[in-house]
Design a protein around this motif. Structure first.
Motif, short mmCIF file in Angstrom:
data_model
loop_
_atom_site.label_atom_id
_atom_site.label_comp_id
_atom_site.label_asym_id
_atom_site.label_seq_id
_atom_site.Cartn_x
_atom_site.Cartn_y
_atom_site.Cartn_z
N THR A 28 0.83 -1.21 0.00
CA THR A 28 0.00 0.00 0.00
C THR A 28 0.86 1.25 0.00
OG1 THR A 28 -1.71 -1.19 1.25
CG2 THR A 28 -1.84 1.21 1.24
N GLU A 29 0.40 2.24 -0.76
CA GLU A 29 1.07 3.54 -0.77
C GLU A 29 0.02 4.64 -0.77
OE1 GLU A 29 4.31 6.02 -3.48
OE2 GLU A 29 4.19 3.85 -3.64
N VAL A 30 0.17 5.58 0.15
CA VAL A 30 -0.75 6.73 0.23
C VAL A 30 -0.17 7.87 -0.60
CG1 VAL A 30 -1.76 8.44 1.79
CG2 VAL A 30 -1.60 6.04 2.50
N SER A 31 -1.05 8.56 -1.34
CA SER A 31 -0.66 9.69 -2.20
C SER A 31 0.39 9.26 -3.22
CB SER A 31 -0.13 10.86 -1.36
OG SER A 31 -1.12 11.33 -0.48
N LYS A 32 0.07 8.24 -3.97
CA LYS A 32 0.99 7.73 -4.99
C LYS A 32 0.70 8.39 -6.34
CE LYS A 32 2.35 3.45 -7.38
NZ LYS A 32 3.80 3.48 -7.09
N VAL A 33 1.74 8.86 -7.00
CA VAL A 33 1.60 9.45 -8.33
C VAL A 33 1.78 8.34 -9.38
CG1 VAL A 33 2.52 11.12 -9.98
CG2 VAL A 33 2.41 11.70 -7.54
N VAL A 34 0.79 8.19 -10.25
CA VAL A 34 0.84 7.14 -11.27
C VAL A 34 0.79 7.77 -12.66
CG1 VAL A 34 -0.26 5.48 -9.73
CG2 VAL A 34 -1.67 6.82 -11.31
N ASP A 35 1.23 7.01 -13.64
CA ASP A 35 1.20 7.45 -15.03
C ASP A 35 -0.08 6.97 -15.70
OD1 ASP A 35 3.76 8.74 -15.15
OD2 ASP A 35 4.69 6.76 -15.12
N LEU A 36 -0.80 7.90 -16.33
CA LEU A 36 -2.01 7.58 -17.06
C LEU A 36 -1.83 7.95 -18.53
CD1 LEU A 36 -4.67 8.99 -14.55
CD2 LEU A 36 -3.84 6.64 -14.74
N VAL A 37 -2.83 7.67 -19.33
CA VAL A 37 -2.77 7.97 -20.76
C VAL A 37 -2.58 9.46 -20.99
CG1 VAL A 37 -4.06 7.90 -22.93
CG2 VAL A 37 -4.19 5.96 -21.34
N ARG A 38 -3.23 10.28 -20.16
CA ARG A 38 -3.20 11.74 -20.36
C ARG A 38 -2.25 12.45 -19.39
NH1 ARG A 38 -8.08 9.59 -20.87
NH2 ARG A 38 -9.33 10.01 -22.75
N GLY A 39 -1.32 11.71 -18.82
CA GLY A 39 -0.35 12.33 -17.92
C GLY A 39 -0.34 11.67 -16.56
N LYS A 40 0.16 12.39 -15.58
CA LYS A 40 0.29 11.84 -14.23
C LYS A 40 -0.91 12.21 -13.38
CE LYS A 40 5.35 11.93 -14.24
NZ LYS A 40 5.49 10.45 -14.25
N LYS A 41 -1.18 11.36 -12.38
CA LYS A 41 -2.31 11.58 -11.48
C LYS A 41 -1.93 11.08 -10.09
CE LYS A 41 -6.64 11.86 -9.95
NZ LYS A 41 -7.30 13.14 -9.64
N GLU A 42 -2.23 11.88 -9.07
CA GLU A 42 -1.99 11.44 -7.70
C GLU A 42 -3.19 10.66 -7.19
OE1 GLU A 42 -1.69 13.58 -3.46
OE2 GLU A 42 0.01 14.06 -4.77
N ILE A 43 -2.93 9.44 -6.75
CA ILE A 43 -3.98 8.56 -6.23
C ILE A 43 -3.95 8.63 -4.70
CG2 ILE A 43 -4.86 6.20 -6.16
CD1 ILE A 43 -4.94 7.50 -8.94
N ASP A 44 -5.10 8.79 -4.08
CA ASP A 44 -5.15 8.90 -2.61
C ASP A 44 -4.55 7.66 -1.95
OD1 ASP A 44 -6.30 11.39 -2.76
OD2 ASP A 44 -8.34 10.67 -2.50
N VAL A 45 -5.03 6.48 -2.37
CA VAL A 45 -4.48 5.23 -1.84
C VAL A 45 -4.36 4.23 -2.99
CG1 VAL A 45 -4.74 3.31 -0.21
CG2 VAL A 45 -5.55 5.61 0.42
N TYR A 46 -3.13 3.75 -3.17
CA TYR A 46 -2.85 2.69 -4.15
C TYR A 46 -2.51 1.43 -3.37
CZ TYR A 46 -0.07 0.04 -7.59
OH TYR A 46 0.44 -0.95 -8.40
N THR A 47 -3.16 0.33 -3.69
CA THR A 47 -2.89 -0.89 -2.94
C THR A 47 -3.02 -2.12 -3.84
OG1 THR A 47 -3.42 -2.08 -0.88
CG2 THR A 47 -5.28 -1.20 -2.13
N GLN A 48 -2.28 -3.16 -3.49
CA GLN A 48 -2.30 -4.40 -4.27
C GLN A 48 -2.31 -5.58 -3.31
OE1 GLN A 48 0.97 -5.04 -7.00
NE2 GLN A 48 -0.18 -6.53 -8.18
N ASP A 49 -3.24 -6.50 -3.55
CA ASP A 49 -3.34 -7.71 -2.73
C ASP A 49 -2.35 -8.73 -3.26
OD1 ASP A 49 -3.96 -9.88 -1.24
OD2 ASP A 49 -6.06 -10.03 -1.84
N ILE A 50 -1.13 -8.68 -2.75
CA ILE A 50 -0.06 -9.55 -3.25
C ILE A 50 -0.18 -10.98 -2.75
CG2 ILE A 50 1.58 -7.65 -3.56
CD1 ILE A 50 2.83 -8.48 -0.87
N THR A 51 -1.10 -11.23 -1.80
CA THR A 51 -1.24 -12.58 -1.25
C THR A 51 -2.22 -13.42 -2.06
OG1 THR A 51 -3.04 -11.91 0.25
CG2 THR A 51 -0.78 -11.70 1.06
#
Length: 237
Positions: A28-51
């Motif tokens: 999990t990462e809070v305030s993660k900046v990700v790359d989108l088709v139209r540029g960058k976007k800050e996501i409030d919470v990015y998380t991945q269920d790795i289990t």
């Protein structure tokens, strides 16, 4: 539920969500900046269920607004989730959603929830993962309090009443077991739970009460190492 308190501002809400997913065992990462088709976007919470087998990616938008969330905001977030290729998106709102919002996300991978609804969704996963996380500490303690377990290295005896007192003082750690991770019920405790407080002389100096699952796991986190230290004192190690 997972939290005993309510968030007091937008940052609290964001951090509550991030903490919840982190305690569920997600990356999990809070305030993660990700790359989108139209540029960058800050996501409030990015998380991945790795289990899990498919390791789904989840994006969360947290809205601590005084008014319900508009359909325009929902459509905008749908675009972000689609452009990024996330498996699931949550909009967490303090004050609900405008009329027609739920229709706007019908047959999509977007979920509209309150914080309490999100907690309810992941409550079992949260309990299961925290139990798994703290099981190694419970395993360390088991030989000390088990009836046919450890004996003092010097061959002497131990004070059985003090052994019972230490076990009672750290029952939340000692009682964790494999059954707490097993469906359909898993971890379940009855509250209130009164726990003796002891000092390094292994004397009771007071009591504390545990009223919720959050307080239970907080107690385990705060006392997991102290419990082992007190058992070692008793066994003269």
């Amino acid at each position: 539920m997972i939290f005993d308190d309510e968030p007091s501002n937008w940052k609290d809400l964001q951090n509550f969500v991030g903490q919840m997913f982190n305690e569920c065992g997600f990356e999990t990462e809070v305030s993660k900046v990700v790359d989108l088709v139209r540029g960058k976007k800050e996501i409030d919470v990015y998380t991945q269920d790795i289990t899990s087998e498919y390791k789904p990616i989840i994006l969360v938008e947290c809205k601590f607004w005084a008014s319900p969330i508009s359909q325009e905001t929902i459509h905008s977030f749908r675009t972000v989730v689609a452009d990024f290729g996330a498996n699931l998106g949550f909009i967490v709102s303090k004050n609900g959603f405008q009329s027609g919002s739920y229709e706007a996300v019908k047959n999509t991978n977007i979920r509209l929830v309150s914080l309490k609804e999100l907690e309810e969704e992941y409550y079992d996963k949260w309990k299961q993962n925290l139990t798994k996380h703290y099981m190694p500490y419970a395993d360390q303690l088991f030989p000390y309090w088990d009836f046919i377990g450890k004996r003092p290295l010097d061959g002497g005896t131990i004070d059985y009443k003090k052994k019972q007192l230490i076990h009672a003082a750290y029952k939340p750690v000692c009682s964790l077991g494999p059954g707490d991770q097993m469906p359909p019920y898993g971890f379940f405790r009855r509250y209130p739970m009164t726990i003796p407080i002891i000092n390094d002389k292994l004397e009771q100096i007071g009591t504390t009460k545990i009223l919720t699952d959050r307080q239970y796991f907080d107690f385990v986190e705060q006392n997991k190492e102290k419990a082992l230290r007190h058992f070692k004192i008793l066994y003269r190690e």
